[in-house]
Design an enzyme around this catalytic site. Structure first.
Site: not given
Ligand code: UD1
Ligand code: CA
Length: 446
Positions: A21, A373, A14, A382, A347, A155, A7, A10
């Site tokens: 990210k 030397n 933050r 150069n 270089k 969550e 995944l 996102g």
């Molecule tokens: C998520 C988990 C949480 C876990 C934590 C561990 C969920 C709802 N929560 O929370 O239980 O403890 O990871 O690190 O899954 N992403 C997508 N598409 C989206 C949203 C996110 O691809 O629409 C990807 C982000 O890029 C990231 C990953 O999913 O790589 C996790 O997303 P993030 O928003 O960081 O989840 P957390 O709030 O950390």
């Molecule tokens: Ca996360």
């Protein structure tokens, strides 16, 4: 049959960054590349990366990863919504789906192996990785029975005060039986604090759901902000230093040094304080590095000493002594036993064995034979303002202090250049060359 989905769609709000990210750097790689590397050894049949925010940038960064399928999630409505995007590409797929969070980069390959193994043995619908964290805030909490069966993940932001006391946290790493997951994915709802579709909600819909608790909680560190990024970097650096210490490398002040995964050390290498290794390096046995040096994409043969210097894209044969305060740039090749001293820059130059350039020089686009030397302040001029030209200095030659060699120029073997010369023409072997005005002394008394 195994498919892996990462995944990575996102935004990473933050982080407060223009970079997505999953492309943030960690010990010389990116988060997402680390995650991909952690599952390589499982040889999955399919590898899918869910991209969304700055998808093109993520895709182009990963262009060299052959066989990776990019799946677009647009817009991003949560981790459950992300995995819903797999319903089409994985239609008819009958195996396991390993889901990895793109922002959990410290997983050990062995841990994933264990997860798969337990999942296959138990026949669960899903097995997820968990850990007991001393500070679980921000993470989803795993509601589990003593026998390892999981009834739900809640969550952090949806937890009651009492539920927050549960420190068994969800790593964001799951092994699903894909057909069973595919059947429940369409039922996800967004009735939570963020109004998103949560992948974690599928856990309560699947039975049996099991968890595997990792022994080293650091492995599941998720990266949501710069503080966590720095903490993960520290964990990785500590792993690397421990590894190399176990392999026979001495660090006099380990915490002040940083390593890259691509750096290999031989035995009895000594790394003094404040040394940094980036990219792919080979540092052969018995080298002594530092204090205060940066070495990147370079190969050092045995017994090389480097003191307060910067080396990038260079090759150094055995027993060379470099520094203090030298800069070796791309394409510098040093023959065995050469010495490069203070404020010398090299270089794109090949130096034969035993060359000495001890003080205040620039050697660019040059070929120096064995034993040359280089006098203090010698400069290879150069660049003519348009193009770069080469300088050749034959074996055994000596340049006097403050010589300027205007390239293109060739000096034969055993040439001596008088101090303060500016040479523009070739010099044959064995000759003595002057290129300066004759000193005039006038007697002003009469
Ligand atoms: C998520 C988990 C949480 C876990 C934590 C561990 C969920 C709802 N929560 O929370 O239980 O403890 O990871 O690190 O899954 N992403 C997508 N598409 C989206 C949203 C996110 O691809 O629409 C990807 C982000 O890029 C990231 C990953 O999913 O790589 C996790 O997303 P993030 O928003 O960081 O989840 P957390 O709030 O950390
Ligand atoms: Ca996360």
């Amino acid at each position: 049959m195994l498919a892996v989905a990462v995944l990575a769609a996102g935004k990473g709000t933050r982080m407060k960054s223009d970079l997505p990210k999953v492309l943030q750097p960690l010990a010389g790689s990116t988060l997402v590349e680390r995650v991909l590397a952690s599952c390589e050894h499982l040889h999955p049949e399919r590898r899918l990366l869910i991209v969304g925010h700055q998808a093109e940038r993520v895709e182009s960064t990963l262009a060299a990863h052959h066989g990776l399928e990019f799946v677009l999630q647009q817009p991003q409505h949560g981790t459950g919504h992300a995995v819903q995007q797999l319903l089409e590409p994985l239609q008819g797929f009958k195996g396991q789906l390993l889901v990895l969070n793109g922002d959990v980069p410290l997983l050990r390959p062995e841990t994933l192996e264990q997860l798969l193994e337990q999942h296959r043995r138990s026949g669960a619908a899903v097995t997820l990785l968990s850990a007991r964290l001393s500070d679980p805030s921000g993470y989803g909490r795993v509601v589990a029975a003593a026998n390892g069966a999981v009834s739900a993940i809640i969550e952090h932001r949806d937890c009651s005060a009492e539920q927050r006391l549960n420190n068994l946290t969800n790593a964001g790493i799951y092994c699903f039986d894909w057909p069973q997951l595919a059947a429940v994915l369409p039922r996800l709802a967004s009735d939570n604090d963020q109004g998103e579709l949560y992948l974690t909600d599928t856990i309560a819909m699947l039975s049996p759901a099991m968890h595997l608790e990792v022994a080293d909680a650091d492995e599941i560190n998720g990266i949501n902000d710069r503080l966590q990024l720095a903490q993960c970097e520290a964990v990785l650096q500590e792993r690397l230093r421990r590894h190399w210490m176990a392999e026979g490398v001495s660090f006099t002040d380990p915490l002040s040094c940083t390593l890259s995964e691509g750096t290999r050390f031989g035995r009895d290498v000594v790394v003094e304080p404040q040394c940094h290794f980036r990219g792919v390096n080979t540092i052969a046995a018995g080298c002594r590095i530092g204090p205060g040096s940066l070495i990147e994409n370079s190969r050092l043969e045995t017994g090389v000493e480097v003191l307060y210097s910067v080396l990038r894209d260079v090759e150094v044969e055995q027993n060379c002594v470099i520094g203090p305060y030298a800069q070796l740039r791309a394409g510098a090749q040093l023959g065995a036993g050469s010495r490069i001293g203070n404020f010398v820059e090299v270089k794109n130059s090949r130096l034969g064995a035993g060359v000495k350039a001890n003080h205040l020089s620039y050697l660019g686009d040059a070929d120096l034979g064995a034993g040359v030397n280089v006098g203090a302040g010698t400069i290879t001029a150069n660049y003519d303002g348009v193009r770069k030209h080469r300088t050749a200095i034959g074996a055994g030659s000596k340049t006097g202090a403050n010589s300027t060699l205007v390239a293109p120029i060739r000096l034969g073997e055993n040439v001596t250049v008088a101090a303060g010369s500016t040479l523009t023409d070739d010099v044959p072997a064995g000759a003595l060359a002057f290129g300066r005005a004759r000193q005039v002394v006038k007697d002003r008394r009469g």
